[in-house]
Design a protein around this motif. Sequence first.
Motif, mmCIF file in Angstrom:
data_model
loop_
_atom_site.group_PDB
_atom_site.id
_atom_site.type_symbol
_atom_site.label_atom_id
_atom_site.label_comp_id
_atom_site.label_asym_id
_atom_site.label_seq_id
_atom_site.Cartn_x
_atom_site.Cartn_y
_atom_site.Cartn_z
ATOM 1 N N ASN A 184 0.828 -1.214 0.000
ATOM 2 C CA ASN A 184 0.000 0.000 0.000
ATOM 3 C C ASN A 184 0.857 1.256 0.000
ATOM 4 O O ASN A 184 0.488 2.277 -0.597
ATOM 5 C CB ASN A 184 -0.938 0.005 1.201
ATOM 6 N N THR A 185 2.002 1.198 0.687
ATOM 7 C CA THR A 185 2.918 2.346 0.689
ATOM 8 C C THR A 185 3.479 2.573 -0.706
ATOM 9 O O THR A 185 3.581 3.717 -1.172
ATOM 10 C CB THR A 185 4.069 2.114 1.680
ATOM 11 N N THR A 188 0.924 4.256 -2.820
ATOM 12 C CA THR A 188 0.813 5.677 -2.480
ATOM 13 C C THR A 188 1.965 6.468 -3.081
ATOM 14 O O THR A 188 1.775 7.545 -3.664
ATOM 15 C CB THR A 188 0.792 5.860 -0.951
ATOM 16 N N TRP A 189 3.172 5.947 -2.944
ATOM 17 C CA TRP A 189 4.349 6.633 -3.479
ATOM 18 C C TRP A 189 4.264 6.770 -5.008
ATOM 19 O O TRP A 189 4.600 7.826 -5.553
ATOM 20 C CB TRP A 189 5.617 5.876 -3.102
ATOM 21 N N HIS A 191 1.533 6.787 -6.818
ATOM 22 C CA HIS A 191 0.467 7.741 -7.134
ATOM 23 C C HIS A 191 0.983 9.177 -7.020
ATOM 24 O O HIS A 191 0.732 10.016 -7.895
ATOM 25 C CB HIS A 191 -0.714 7.526 -6.194
ATOM 26 N N ARG A 192 1.713 9.458 -5.942
ATOM 27 C CA ARG A 192 2.247 10.813 -5.746
ATOM 28 C C ARG A 192 3.291 11.158 -6.807
ATOM 29 O O ARG A 192 3.330 12.292 -7.306
ATOM 30 C CB ARG A 192 2.844 10.925 -4.348
#
Length: 203
Positions: A184-185, A188-189, A191-192
């Motif tokens: 999940n991290t 997120t990374w 996506h950013r």
Amino acid sequence: MPEPFSSSTTHRAGSGPDLPPLPASATELGHLLQRVATGDRSAFAKVYEATVPKLLGTVLRILNNRGWAEEVVHDVYIKIWQKAGQFDAGKASPITWMVTIARNSAIDELRKQPARGRAPEEELEQVLSTEPNAQSRLEDQQTVNRLNLCLEELEKDRRDMVRMAYLNGWSRVDLATHFDQPVNTIKTWLHRALKQLKGCLSP
């Protein structure tokens, strides 16, 4: 040359559980491709078993549709069977050569049927996925140059992660293992990082 797929060779991608990649070095895969070029079905089966999880993952990330991806991967291996004699170890590693065929095939299918499925960050991922093809054909070099400049603005880990995910076909699980972070991290990374790239690429 006869079709490579038969009951004595291997099964279609996705006809059962995903198979883990077999240990195969670049040298071993290169030798197998040389044998495939001579019509060796046994060598082709070994190439297939060693690489199908990676190629299927590459195509699936572009098409975002499992059934469609499996169809394309089947066609990809027919191309590999037909073009094995064109592989040049001096220009690329075996897996890079095969991933390029898979990625380009998926992109061609997406262009033919754009409404059938897209990856989540469709526009940017498509640019990233087509970068090697654009470079090799000298198409839209300005966009490629801008993309490279924008990638350099990312933190090194994020830049490496984007390249691994969208240019080299690494899965989120592969990235999580490599960077020692939860999946999940990683999501997120990515996506950013994609959001930052999209902002950089915007006129």
